[in-house]
Write an enzyme that holds these catalytic residues in place. Structure first.
Site, PDB file in Angstrom:
ATOM      1  N   HIS A 276      53.799  49.230  24.026  1.00 57.87           N
ATOM      2  CA  HIS A 276      54.133  49.888  25.278  1.00 57.87           C
ATOM      3  C   HIS A 276      53.559  48.967  26.358  1.00 57.87           C
ATOM      4  CE1 HIS A 276      55.225  53.822  23.293  1.00 57.87           C
ATOM      5  NE2 HIS A 276      54.807  53.052  22.307  1.00 57.87           N
TER       6      HIS A 276
ATOM      7  N   HIS B 254      60.297  50.583  29.593  1.00 52.37           N
ATOM      8  CA  HIS B 254      59.470  49.386  29.461  1.00 52.37           C
ATOM      9  C   HIS B 254      60.188  48.145  29.992  1.00 52.37           C
ATOM     10  CE1 HIS B 254      57.094  51.316  25.866  1.00 52.37           C
ATOM     11  NE2 HIS B 254      56.839  51.899  27.015  1.00 52.37           N
TER      12      HIS B 254
ATOM     13  N   VAL C  15      58.487  47.403  51.488  1.00 52.78           N
ATOM     14  CA  VAL C  15      58.765  46.015  51.869  1.00 52.78           C
ATOM     15  C   VAL C  15      60.262  45.759  51.746  1.00 52.78           C
ATOM     16  CG1 VAL C  15      58.398  43.610  51.187  1.00 52.78           C
ATOM     17  CG2 VAL C  15      56.464  45.199  51.337  1.00 52.78           C
TER      18      VAL C  15
HETATM   19  C1  LIG Z   1      57.831  57.747  32.629  1.00 55.73           C
HETATM   20  C2  LIG Z   1      57.235  56.476  32.094  1.00 55.73           C
HETATM   21  C3  LIG Z   1      56.518  56.504  30.894  1.00 55.73           C
HETATM   22  C4  LIG Z   1      55.937  55.349  30.388  1.00 55.73           C
HETATM   23  N1  LIG Z   1      55.114  55.436  29.308  1.00 55.73           N
HETATM   24  C5  LIG Z   1      54.337  54.379  28.991  1.00 55.73           C
HETATM   25  C6  LIG Z   1      53.279  54.513  28.040  1.00 55.73           C
HETATM   26  O1  LIG Z   1      53.018  55.587  27.509  1.00 55.73           O
HETATM   27  N2  LIG Z   1      52.542  53.409  27.752  1.00 55.73           N
HETATM   28  C7  LIG Z   1      52.791  52.202  28.340  1.00 55.73           C
HETATM   29  O2  LIG Z   1      52.099  51.229  28.025  1.00 55.73           O
HETATM   30  N3  LIG Z   1      53.779  52.044  29.228  1.00 55.73           N
HETATM   31  C8  LIG Z   1      54.532  53.118  29.601  1.00 55.73           C
HETATM   32  N4  LIG Z   1      55.473  52.981  30.569  1.00 55.73           N
HETATM   33  C9  LIG Z   1      55.702  51.649  31.151  1.00 55.73           C
HETATM   34  C10 LIG Z   1      54.559  51.159  32.029  1.00 55.73           C
HETATM   35  O3  LIG Z   1      54.035  52.239  32.777  1.00 55.73           O
HETATM   36  C11 LIG Z   1      55.077  50.040  32.934  1.00 55.73           C
HETATM   37  O4  LIG Z   1      55.563  48.978  32.153  1.00 55.73           O
HETATM   38  C12 LIG Z   1      53.993  49.469  33.851  1.00 55.73           C
HETATM   39  O5  LIG Z   1      53.279  50.501  34.472  1.00 55.73           O
HETATM   40  C13 LIG Z   1      54.636  48.556  34.885  1.00 55.73           C
HETATM   41  O6  LIG Z   1      53.666  48.046  35.759  1.00 55.73           O
HETATM   42  P1  LIG Z   1      54.115  47.190  37.015  1.00 55.73           P
HETATM   43  O7  LIG Z   1      52.869  46.791  37.717  1.00 55.73           O
HETATM   44  O8  LIG Z   1      55.055  46.135  36.589  1.00 55.73           O
HETATM   45  O9  LIG Z   1      54.989  48.187  37.918  1.00 55.73           O
HETATM   46  P2  LIG Z   1      54.616  49.594  38.550  1.00 55.73           P
HETATM   47  O10 LIG Z   1      53.392  50.156  37.967  1.00 55.73           O
HETATM   48  O11 LIG Z   1      55.844  50.415  38.508  1.00 55.73           O
HETATM   49  O12 LIG Z   1      54.259  49.242  40.065  1.00 55.73           O
HETATM   50  C14 LIG Z   1      55.186  48.818  41.034  1.00 55.73           C
HETATM   51  C15 LIG Z   1      54.726  49.378  42.376  1.00 55.73           C
HETATM   52  O13 LIG Z   1      55.410  48.705  43.419  1.00 55.73           O
HETATM   53  C16 LIG Z   1      55.883  49.648  44.351  1.00 55.73           C
HETATM   54  N5  LIG Z   1      57.048  49.065  45.010  1.00 55.73           N
HETATM   55  C17 LIG Z   1      58.241  48.754  44.450  1.00 55.73           C
HETATM   56  N6  LIG Z   1      59.066  48.232  45.383  1.00 55.73           N
HETATM   57  C18 LIG Z   1      58.363  48.194  46.541  1.00 55.73           C
HETATM   58  C19 LIG Z   1      58.674  47.766  47.863  1.00 55.73           C
HETATM   59  N7  LIG Z   1      59.882  47.284  48.176  1.00 55.73           N
HETATM   60  N8  LIG Z   1      57.722  47.861  48.826  1.00 55.73           N
HETATM   61  C20 LIG Z   1      56.488  48.361  48.525  1.00 55.73           C
HETATM   62  N9  LIG Z   1      56.139  48.795  47.289  1.00 55.73           N
HETATM   63  C21 LIG Z   1      57.077  48.712  46.319  1.00 55.73           C
HETATM   64  C22 LIG Z   1      56.197  50.857  43.489  1.00 55.73           C
HETATM   65  O14 LIG Z   1      56.306  52.035  44.258  1.00 55.73           O
HETATM   66  C23 LIG Z   1      55.042  50.866  42.516  1.00 55.73           C
HETATM   67  O15 LIG Z   1      53.920  51.532  43.025  1.00 55.73           O
HETATM   68  C24 LIG Z   1      56.119  54.114  31.076  1.00 55.73           C
HETATM   69  C25 LIG Z   1      56.849  54.070  32.260  1.00 55.73           C
HETATM   70  C26 LIG Z   1      57.393  55.232  32.789  1.00 55.73           C
HETATM   71  C27 LIG Z   1      58.150  55.168  34.088  1.00 55.73           C
END
Ligand SMILES: Cc1cc2nc3c(=O)[nH]c(=O)nc-3n(C[C@H](O)[C@H](O)[C@H](O)COP(=O)(O)OP(=O)(O)OC[C@H]3O[C@@H](n4cnc5c(N)ncnc54)[C@H](O)[C@@H]3O)c2cc1C
Ligand SMILES: *[C@@H]1O[C@H](CO)[C@@H](O)[C@H](O)[C@H]1NC(C)=O
Ligand SMILES: *[C@@H]1O[C@H](CO)[C@@H](O)[C@H](O)[C@H]1NC(C)=O
Ligand SMILES: *[C@@H]1O[C@H](CO)[C@@H](O)[C@H](O)[C@H]1NC(C)=O
Ligand SMILES: *[C@@H]1O[C@H](CO)[C@@H](O)[C@H](O)[C@H]1NC(C)=O
Ligand SMILES: *[C@@H]1O[C@H](CO)[C@@H](O)[C@H](O)[C@H]1NC(C)=O
Length: 636
Positions: free
Chosen positions: A576, A532, A261
């Site tokens: 986390h 995070h 997007v």
């Molecule tokens: C390597 C790593 C290890 C971690 N370890 C832990 C853990 O052990 N335990 C824990 O609780 N948390 C952990 N976290 C943090 C946790 O995973 C995140 O806080 C959480 O998953 C975030 O969720 P979200 O829905 O905000 O974003 P996300 O799950 O990142 O989802 C965002 C989505 O939007 C998509 N997107 C972004 N921009 C666009 C666009 N312009 N157009 C279309 N799609 C788009 C992305 O590709 C992605 O699929 C970790 C994170 C990482 C990266």
């Protein structure tokens, strides 16, 4: 970074195939849906799943990334340390050089695939302190965010399943505060390790410093105990394997991958409150843009980096920042992208006397492949568990000197300032660090939890494919460096327990010197992100002049857009972050569905032909009508 993975990553593990998953915009059956969800990540898939339970709503999910359902690296829990940054799963971001970290810059991982970051994270699963949510309720003046109200969503979210090794978990958690009826499999540690008993013995030996906490999943986080992970049957549970898997075969859900997007479009009339009920997306730079419309709402779930980036590209953000890039300002909101907060951690590595540490395992191709065989055959063994079995959350003492100058930033007296994570191997993923070629190790990660440093996500360019500037501003407050220093000191007390006497040989690669300044220097040299990120589209009181979303998660000053992801968290929680995101998304789904039912009810009461209307709404003609209804787009 471990490099042992080459031999396994190519192997394909067939899982249940997905239904209405489209890979090209031209395959989309419709260009108007009731709800358009941006991001098939942790939160986005919850919304898609819950909204589609009502077959009347049509739902489109747009995901920039790929589908990697067969990729073992995202399925096998202990392959996670082998997943490198800058991979096809990743946005490949790098943070700006950090003044608080000796000018270091490093990769900032975000999942760019179905499941988002839940498909590449470390699977540690918890929700935070009850006070975290009570504080959000207080900030927003909305009791619906209070822990006592929010915790009901655990019932639908969590499905506690036996650990991979089937061990008796009765002393490791409190079943009464968990659910076995939810959608996402969660389990206790999947394999036992020789250090586990020593960790628990330390809580008995030093109960004042390191009290045992039987379960951190019920809002009561302080103390040290057993991990709960988003793992079930020896495999990762992500939002894609749980929520999306449940939704994707429903006829009212369409998912399009490879769809980044680039902008929300200003729709409807030029009224006082601008509405944005269309999004524009493209496969890659220079590819044709497609526009899809949302009859009801757009849900932004692009995460703490993607969500503010999309808002800014759409003209919603700080006026000066937008004008400097020639982006027409639709809503001047100085908070968009600001207040970025994060957790960081620093490894304390110890050389140990142990045949059971994972170091030799990672080095030995024979053990590695025989464990892989076991995993393939039974989903058990070393690979079925994650990187840690024990972790704990702690506070600074109430008389700590920092409190004479800094107000306690924790959400309350039962919320954490710092955390400790114990790993049974040499864990240090600082770029350039090479693991020792021999010997056994243990790592205690000291983490900063109630961080007070705040940074920002900003656009560098109006090009939607350019990475935004990500500056978390780590360790730029006296509180943050003080707390990291105390957390490192605490690990020294921890390993001084008798429980470790015949085990630890010596600290390695750690603090050189004994002064506070030596610890600070070590922390600034070694600390890395826990990934995070929160706060960049913060929730705030209704009508407040700061913040990005209202208590009901609707974007301030805008009609038709809600934000549901980690970006709305106003401060870093005692956890986390995936667990808090799941609960927020469950509640958001309820808010959206509830509001919609209310609207339909109001409509029914206004008219007098309830029965006919219901029949009409459920007919396929109605669905087609909904798909086709046009929404005019303003030029912006
Ligand atoms: C390597 C790593 C290890 C971690 N370890 C832990 C853990 O052990 N335990 C824990 O609780 N948390 C952990 N976290 C943090 C946790 O995973 C995140 O806080 C959480 O998953 C975030 O969720 P979200 O829905 O905000 O974003 P996300 O799950 O990142 O989802 C965002 C989505 O939007 C998509 N997107 C972004 N921009 C666009 C666009 N312009 N157009 C279309 N799609 C788009 C992305 O590709 C992605 O699929 C970790 C994170 C990482 C990266
Ligand atoms: C990230 O880097 C990998 C490896 O170079 C590449 O395959 C992938 O396309 C990159 N992702 C993005 C979003 O640029
Ligand atoms: C698990 O252990 C507890 C406590 O030792 C015991 O009471 C219980 O019976 C055990 N459960 C099983 C299934 O063995
Ligand atoms: C950052 O958050 C604080 C509340 O924690 C708020 O008072 C402040 O206005 C926010 N700053 C911006 C730029 O939004
Ligand atoms: C805090 O109190 C404890 C005893 O309760 C004492 O040992 C310690 O020295 C005090 N620390 C400071 C910084 O005053
Ligand atoms: C372990 O590795 C170090 C560094 O390469 C080396 O000095 C040492 O001799 C090795 N020890 C053993 C037992 O192989």
């Amino acid at each position: 970074m471990r490099t042992f993975n080459n031999l396994v990553l190519a192997v394909s593990w067939a899982t249940a195939s997905l239904g209405a998953l489209y890979t090209e915009p031209s395959q989309l059956p419709h260009l108007t849906y009731d709800y358009v969800i941006v991001g098939a990540g942790t939160a986005g898939n919850v919304i898609a799943s819950r909204l589609s339970e009502n077959s009347l709503y049509s739902i489109l999910v747009l995901e920039a990334g790929i589908s990697a359902e067969d990729d073992l690296a995202t399925i096998v829990p202990l392959l996670i340390p082998t997943l490198p940054p800058n991979s096809p799963h990743d946005w490949n971001y790098t943070i700006t050089p950090q003044s608080g970290l000796d000018g270091r810059a490093f990769p900032y991982r975000r999942g760019r695939l179905l499941g988002g970051s839940s498909t590449i994270n470390f699977m540690i699963h918890q929700y935070g302190s009850s006070e975290d949510f009570d504080k959000i309720a207080e900030i927003t003046n909305d009791v619906g965010w209070k822990w006592d109200s929010l915790k009901q969503h655990i019932e639908k979210h969590e499905k506690i399943v036996p650990p991979a090794d089937g061990h008796n978990t009765s002393s490791q958690y409190v079943p009464a505060i968990h659910s076995t009826n939810g959608i996402m499999p969660v389990s206790l540690a999947g394999r036992s390790q020789s250090i586990d008993a020593r960790v628990i013995a330390t809580t008995k030996e030093m109960p004042h410093d390191f009290p045992f906490n039987k379960d951190m999943g019920g809002g009561d986080v302080l103390g040290l105990g057993w991990i709960q992970s988003s793992i079930g049957g020896g495999k990762r549970s992500s939002s894609a394997t749980s929520y999306l898997a449940a939704a994707i075969n429903r006829p009212n859900v369409h998912v399009l991958i490879n769809a980044q997007v680039t902008k929300l479009l200003h729709t409807g009339s030029l009224s006082a409150v601008p509405s944005f009920r269309a999004v524009q997306f493209a496969r890659k730079p220079g590819a044709p843009q497609t526009v899809v419309k949302a009859r009801k709402e757009i849900i932004l779930s692009a995460g703490s980096i993607g969500t503010p980036q999309i808002l800014l590209l759409s003209g919603i953000g700080p006026k000066a920042e937008l004008q400097a890039l020639n982006i027409p300002v639709v809503v001047d909101n100085p908070s968009v992208g600001q207040n970025l907060s994060d957790h960081i951690w620093v490894p304390n590595n110890y050389k140990v006397r142990d045949e059971d540490s994972l170091d030799d395992f990672f080095r030995d191709p024979l053990r590695f492949s025989s464990a892989m065989k076991e995993w393939h055959a039974r989903k058990t063994g070393i690979f079925a568990g994650g990187i840690t079995n024990n972790l704990g959350f702690f506070r600074l003492p109430s008389n700590a000197s920092i409190f004479s100058t800094t107000r306690d930033p924790a959400s309350g007296l039962n919320s954490a300032h710092w955390e400790m994570v114990v790993a049974n191997f040499y864990l240090n993923y600082k770029p350039g660090v090479v693991e020792p070629v021999n010997g056994s190790y243990m790592t205690i990660q000291s983490a900063l939890i109630s961080s007070t440093s705040r940074g920002a996500v900003k656009l560098i360019s109006a090009d939607p494919f350019a990475h935004p500037l990500i500056n978390p501003n780590y360790l730029t407050t006296p509180f943050d460096i003080f707390t990291m220093r105390e957390a490192v000191k605490a690990t020294k007390r921890f390993v001084s327990a008798d429980a470790w006497r015949d085990y630890i040989e010596s600290p390695v690669g750690g603090v050189v010197g004994t002064e506070d300044a030596d610890i600070d220097a070590y922390v600034r040299d070694q600390a890395l992100s826990m990934l995070h990120a929160t706060g960049t589209a913060s929730i705030s009181p209704k009508g407040a002049s700061w913040g990005v979303v209202e208590p009901d998660l609707k974007v301030k000053g805008v009609d038709g857009v809600r934000i549901v992801d980690a970006s709305i968290l106003p401060f870093p929680p005692s956890a986390h972050t995936q667990g808090p995101v799941y609960l927020i998304a469950e509640r958001a789904s309820q808010l959206i569905v509830g509001e919609n039912l209310q609207a339909e009810l109001d409509f029914h009461f206004r008219t007098d032909w309830v029965v006919e209307l219901q029949a009409f709404l459920s007919s396929s003609a109605a669905r087609m009508y909904r798909f086709c209804q046009d929404i005019p787009i303003m030029s912006n």
